[in-house]
Scaffold this motif. Structure first.
Motif, PDB file in Angstrom:
ATOM      1  N   PRO A 162      82.128  68.399 -27.736  1.00 21.58           N
ATOM      2  CA  PRO A 162      81.655  67.034 -27.989  1.00 21.58           C
ATOM      3  C   PRO A 162      82.726  66.138 -28.603  1.00 21.58           C
ATOM      4  N   GLU A 163      83.657  66.710 -29.358  1.00 23.53           N
ATOM      5  CA  GLU A 163      84.705  65.890 -29.983  1.00 23.53           C
ATOM      6  C   GLU A 163      85.607  65.265 -28.916  1.00 23.53           C
ATOM      7  N   LEU A 164      86.053  66.073 -27.965  1.00 20.36           N
ATOM      8  CA  LEU A 164      86.871  65.538 -26.865  1.00 20.36           C
ATOM      9  C   LEU A 164      86.063  64.549 -26.038  1.00 20.36           C
ATOM     10  N   ALA A 165      84.798  64.850 -25.789  1.00 19.30           N
ATOM     11  CA  ALA A 165      83.944  63.951 -25.014  1.00 19.30           C
ATOM     12  C   ALA A 165      83.838  62.594 -25.684  1.00 19.30           C
ATOM     13  N   ASP A 166      83.697  62.573 -27.025  1.00 17.94           N
ATOM     14  CA  ASP A 166      83.618  61.299 -27.754  1.00 17.94           C
ATOM     15  C   ASP A 166      84.916  60.511 -27.609  1.00 17.94           C
ATOM     16  N   GLU A 167      86.057  61.187 -27.669  1.00 22.19           N
ATOM     17  CA  GLU A 167      87.354  60.506 -27.531  1.00 22.19           C
ATOM     18  C   GLU A 167      87.467  59.849 -26.152  1.00 22.19           C
ATOM     19  N   LEU A 168      87.117  60.611 -25.122  1.00 30.71           N
ATOM     20  CA  LEU A 168      87.228  60.094 -23.759  1.00 30.71           C
ATOM     21  C   LEU A 168      86.248  58.963 -23.505  1.00 30.71           C
ATOM     22  N   GLU A 169      85.052  59.089 -24.056  1.00 30.10           N
ATOM     23  CA  GLU A 169      84.047  58.035 -23.884  1.00 30.10           C
ATOM     24  C   GLU A 169      84.510  56.736 -24.518  1.00 30.10           C
ATOM     25  N   GLU A 170      85.147  56.837 -25.664  1.00 29.64           N
ATOM     26  CA  GLU A 170      85.643  55.627 -26.340  1.00 29.64           C
ATOM     27  C   GLU A 170      86.771  54.981 -25.544  1.00 29.64           C
ATOM     28  N   ILE A 171      87.655  55.808 -24.981  1.00 29.70           N
ATOM     29  CA  ILE A 171      88.787  55.287 -24.218  1.00 29.70           C
ATOM     30  C   ILE A 171      88.326  54.645 -22.912  1.00 29.70           C
ATOM     31  N   CYS A 172      87.457  55.336 -22.173  1.00 28.57           N
ATOM     32  CA  CYS A 172      87.051  54.860 -20.849  1.00 28.57           C
ATOM     33  C   CYS A 172      86.023  53.739 -20.903  1.00 28.57           C
ATOM     34  N   GLY A 173      85.282  53.667 -21.994  1.00 35.53           N
ATOM     35  CA  GLY A 173      84.196  52.702 -22.056  1.00 35.53           C
ATOM     36  C   GLY A 173      84.501  51.420 -22.787  1.00 35.53           C
ATOM     37  N   CYS A 174      85.773  51.237 -23.202  1.00 37.84           N
ATOM     38  CA  CYS A 174      86.072  50.052 -24.030  1.00 37.84           C
ATOM     39  C   CYS A 174      86.860  49.004 -23.260  1.00 37.84           C
ATOM     40  N   GLY A 175      86.265  48.452 -22.228  1.00 37.12           N
ATOM     41  CA  GLY A 175      86.846  47.280 -21.574  1.00 37.12           C
ATOM     42  C   GLY A 175      87.788  47.610 -20.429  1.00 37.12           C
ATOM     43  N   PRO A 176      88.724  46.672 -20.130  1.00 36.56           N
ATOM     44  CA  PRO A 176      89.594  46.775 -18.954  1.00 36.56           C
ATOM     45  C   PRO A 176      90.401  48.071 -18.939  1.00 36.56           C
ATOM     46  N   TRP A 177      90.741  48.499 -17.746  1.00 38.99           N
ATOM     47  CA  TRP A 177      91.481  49.744 -17.588  1.00 38.99           C
ATOM     48  C   TRP A 177      92.987  49.539 -17.503  1.00 38.99           C
ATOM     49  N   LYS A 178      93.467  48.369 -17.852  1.00 34.93           N
ATOM     50  CA  LYS A 178      94.908  48.159 -17.878  1.00 34.93           C
ATOM     51  C   LYS A 178      95.526  49.081 -18.922  1.00 34.93           C
TER      52      LYS A 178
END
Length: 483
Positions: A162-178
Motif C-alpha cells: 500500500p505504501e508504494l501504491a499511495d506514492e504512485l497514486e499521488e504522482i499519477c493523479g496530480c494533474g498534467p503528465w508533463k
C-alpha cells in the motif's frame, strides 16, 4: 527476408557493443535495471514449415536472448515470459507493472521504436488506476489471462504494498503528465529508442513526458535485411545522430545521389560502374544503401538515404536522411506514394458509384494521437445538381477500402499490434487545394511544374488544410488481416 542462424551471432555481437559505448558517457549503469518495453509480433509458417516472423521476434525467441548470461548492464525489469506474451496488451500491462514495482531501481527506460514507448506511456495514462490497485492488493488484474504471464508475475506481487501504491497514486493523479517519467522513475539516466527517420516525429511527445530533462538516446542502426552500425556519441541530440558502420555486418555498397535524391529509377544502376564501395564514400555526399548479406541477399537496395558525416578511424559515419519513396509511417509500417495512390484509386470508385468524385487529395501522418494514424485530406465534388450532403457511412466505407488496400504490415499494425490507429478522412471545402497551391507557389514552388504533394509536413500547409476541413470520418473497423 531470408535469415540464417549466424545472423543472430552478428546481431548479438552488435548488441554487446552498446553498453560499453554508453559506459563511456553515463556511469553507474550496472547498479540498477532497465525498463525496456519489448514485444513479439505475430508469426506464421510457410507451407513447408519455415517460420515467418519479424527479426526482433526471431531474436527474442532465440537462445541468444533466452539463454543469455547474467549481465549487470542488461538486467531487465520484465521476465522473459512477459516479453514473449503474444497478447501485446497483456504484455504491456505486465511490463509496466514490473517497472512500477521496481521504480527505484530503474536507471534506463526505452523500447525499440519511439512509437512503441509512447504507446506504452499512453496505455499507462489510461490504466494506472488498475496498476496501482494490483500493487496495493498484491494481486494481478484478472484481465491478464495468459498463464505464463500470471505465473511470472507472482514474485512481483507476492505481498500487498500500500505504501508504494499511495506514492504512485499521488504522482499519477496530480494533474498534467508533463515530466511524469522523471517522477515515476526518479533515478532514470536516459531514454533509449530509435529516434531517427520517421521516428523523429515522436521527439516532441517524448520531451513532453520527460519534461525535457532526460536525455534521449539512439544507439544503433539496423533493419530486417541486416544490422549496420552504432552511434558512438549516444548523448548527442537526436537530430545530430550519426552511425558508424560495422564492416563485418554485411558487404556495403552505395549508389551516389544528388542533394539527397536518387539519380535514377533504373534498376541497372546497381552495377559495378555505378556503385561506390564503403572505403570510397565522401564526406557530405548522399548515398542510397546497397547490401550483400551473409544470408543470401545480393546487392539489395535497402531504400535508406544516408549522408556521410565523417569517419571513425577509417570507418565511415552516416546520418540517416529518409526512406526512399516512403511518405507515410507511424510505426513499422512504410507506405509509399504508389501504394497510397492505388488505395485511394480503389476507394474513390465508391464515391463515383454514389454521384461524387474525388477532385484532389493529400495525406499526413498524425502523431498527436496515441497511437498515431494516417489522415487523408479529400476535396469532393457532387456530380448531381444542387448541394448533396455526404453520407457518413459512404466516407467510412472509403476509409475501410483504403485500409484494406494497404500492405500486410500496415494491416497487421492496425488489426493485431494496435500500433496504428484508424485511418481518418478529412473532407475539405471547395477550393482548398487551389489555396494550397497558392501557398506553396508563394513559398517558391514553380507554378509551371507544380504537383499536389501526396504527403504534407506539419507547418503552414497543414494549418491551411485543417482550416478548410468541413467534416471528419474514421474507419469503423480494423482491416482484414490473417497470420
Amino acid at each position: 527476408m531470408p535469415a540464417i542462424s549466424e545472423d543472430l551471432d552478428r546481431r548479438t555481437y552488435l548488441y554487446s557493443l552498446l553498453m560499453p559505448i554508453m559506459n563511456k558517457y553515463v556511469s553507474g549503469l550496472g547498479e540498477g535495471k532497465a525498463m525496456y518495453l519489448l514485444f513479439v509480433k505475430a508469426e506464421t509458417l510457410t507451407n513447408s514449415g519455415i517460420p515467418v516472423r519479424s527479426v526482433l521476434t526471431s531474436y527474442y525467441k532465440s537462445p541468444h536472448f533466452l539463454h543469455r548470461k547474467h549481465d549487470l548492464y542488461n538486467n531487465y525489469t520484465s521476465p522473459d515470459e512477459v516479453i514473449l506474451c503474444p497478447d501485446s496488451q497483456q504484455s504491456m500491462y505486465c511490463q509496466l507493472l514490473c517497472g512500477l514495482v521496481e521504480r527505484q531501481h530503474v536507471l534506463r527506460l526505452g523500447a525499440v521504436f519511439a512509437s512503441a514507448f509512447l504507446r506504452s506511456i499512453s496505455f499507462l495514462e489510461l490504466h494506472w488506476c488498475d496498476l496501482v490497485t494490483d500493487i496495493r492488493n498484491g494481486k494481478l488484474n484478472p484481465n491478464v489471462t495468459n498463464t505464463k504471464c500470471r505465473l511470472a508475475m507472482e514474485c512481483f506481487l507476492a505481498l500487498p504494498n500500500p505504501e508504494l501504491a499511495d506514492e504512485l497514486e499521488e504522482i499519477c493523479g496530480c494533474g498534467p503528465w508533463k515530466g511524469i517519467l522523471g517522477r515515476l522513475w526518479p533515478n532514470v539516466k536516459y531514454i533509449e529508442a530509435v529516434l531517427t527517420g520517421t521516428m523523429a516525429q515522436y521527439i516532441p511527445m517524448l520531451e513532453f513526458y520527460s519534461g525535457g530533462r532526460i536525455p534521449l538516446v539512439c544507439t544503433m542502426y539496423a533493419s530486417s535485411e541486416s544490422y549496420f552500425g552504432v552511434n558512438l556519441r549516444p548523448l548527442c541530440k537526436p537530430t545530430d545522430v550519426s552511425y558508424t558502420i560495422l564492416p563485418n555486418m554485411a558487404y556495403f555498397e552505395f549508389i551516389p545521389l544528388e542533394d539527397g535524391l536518387r539519380v535514377t529509377d533504373d534498376e541497372e544502376v546497381v552495377g559495378n560502374d555505378k556503385l561506390v564501395s564503403l572505403v570510397d564514400v565522401k564526406v557530405g555526399c548522399y548515398y542510397e544503401l546497397v547490401v550483400t548479406t551473409f544470408s543470401g541477399l545480393y546487392r539489395y537496395r535497402v531504400g535508406d538515404v544516408l549522408q556521410v558525416t565523417g569517419f571513425y578511424n577509417h570507418a565511415p559515419q552516416f546520418k540517416f536522411i529518409c526512406r526512399r519513396n516512403v511518405i507515410l509511417s507511424i510505426d513499422t509500417d512504410k507506405t509509399n506514394e504508389e501504394d497510397l495512390h492505388n488505395s485511394v484509386t480503389r476507394a474513390k470508385k465508391i464515391l463515383e458509384d454514389r454521384n461524387h468524385i474525388l477532385l484532389e487529395y493529400t495525406s499526413y501522418p498524425d502523431t498527436s494521437t496515441v497511437p498515431g494514424h494516417y489522415v487523408l485530406f479529400w476535396e469532393i465534388k457532387s456530380t448531381c445538381e444542387g448541394v448533396q450532403p455526404l453520407d457518413p457511412q459512404l466516407l467510412e466505407s472509403c476509409c475501410v477500402s483504403v485500409e484494406e488496400s494497404l500492405d500486410y504490415i500496415y494491416r497487421r499494425c492496425r488489426a493485431h499490434d494496435k500500433s496504428v490507429g484508424p485511418l481518418e478522412i478529412r473532407v475539405v471545402e471547395a477550393g482548398a487545394f487551389d489555396a494550397l497551391m497558392d501557398l506553396l507557389v508563394s513559398q517558391g514552388s514553380s507554378i509551371n511544374q507544380y504537383k499536389t504533394p501526396r504527403c504534407i509536413e506539419s507547418g503552414l500547409a497543414l494549418k491551411l488544410l485543417n482550416s478548410k476541413v468541413t467534416a471528419s470520418f474514421f474507419s469503423p473497423r480494423d482491416p482484414e488481416w490473417t497470420m
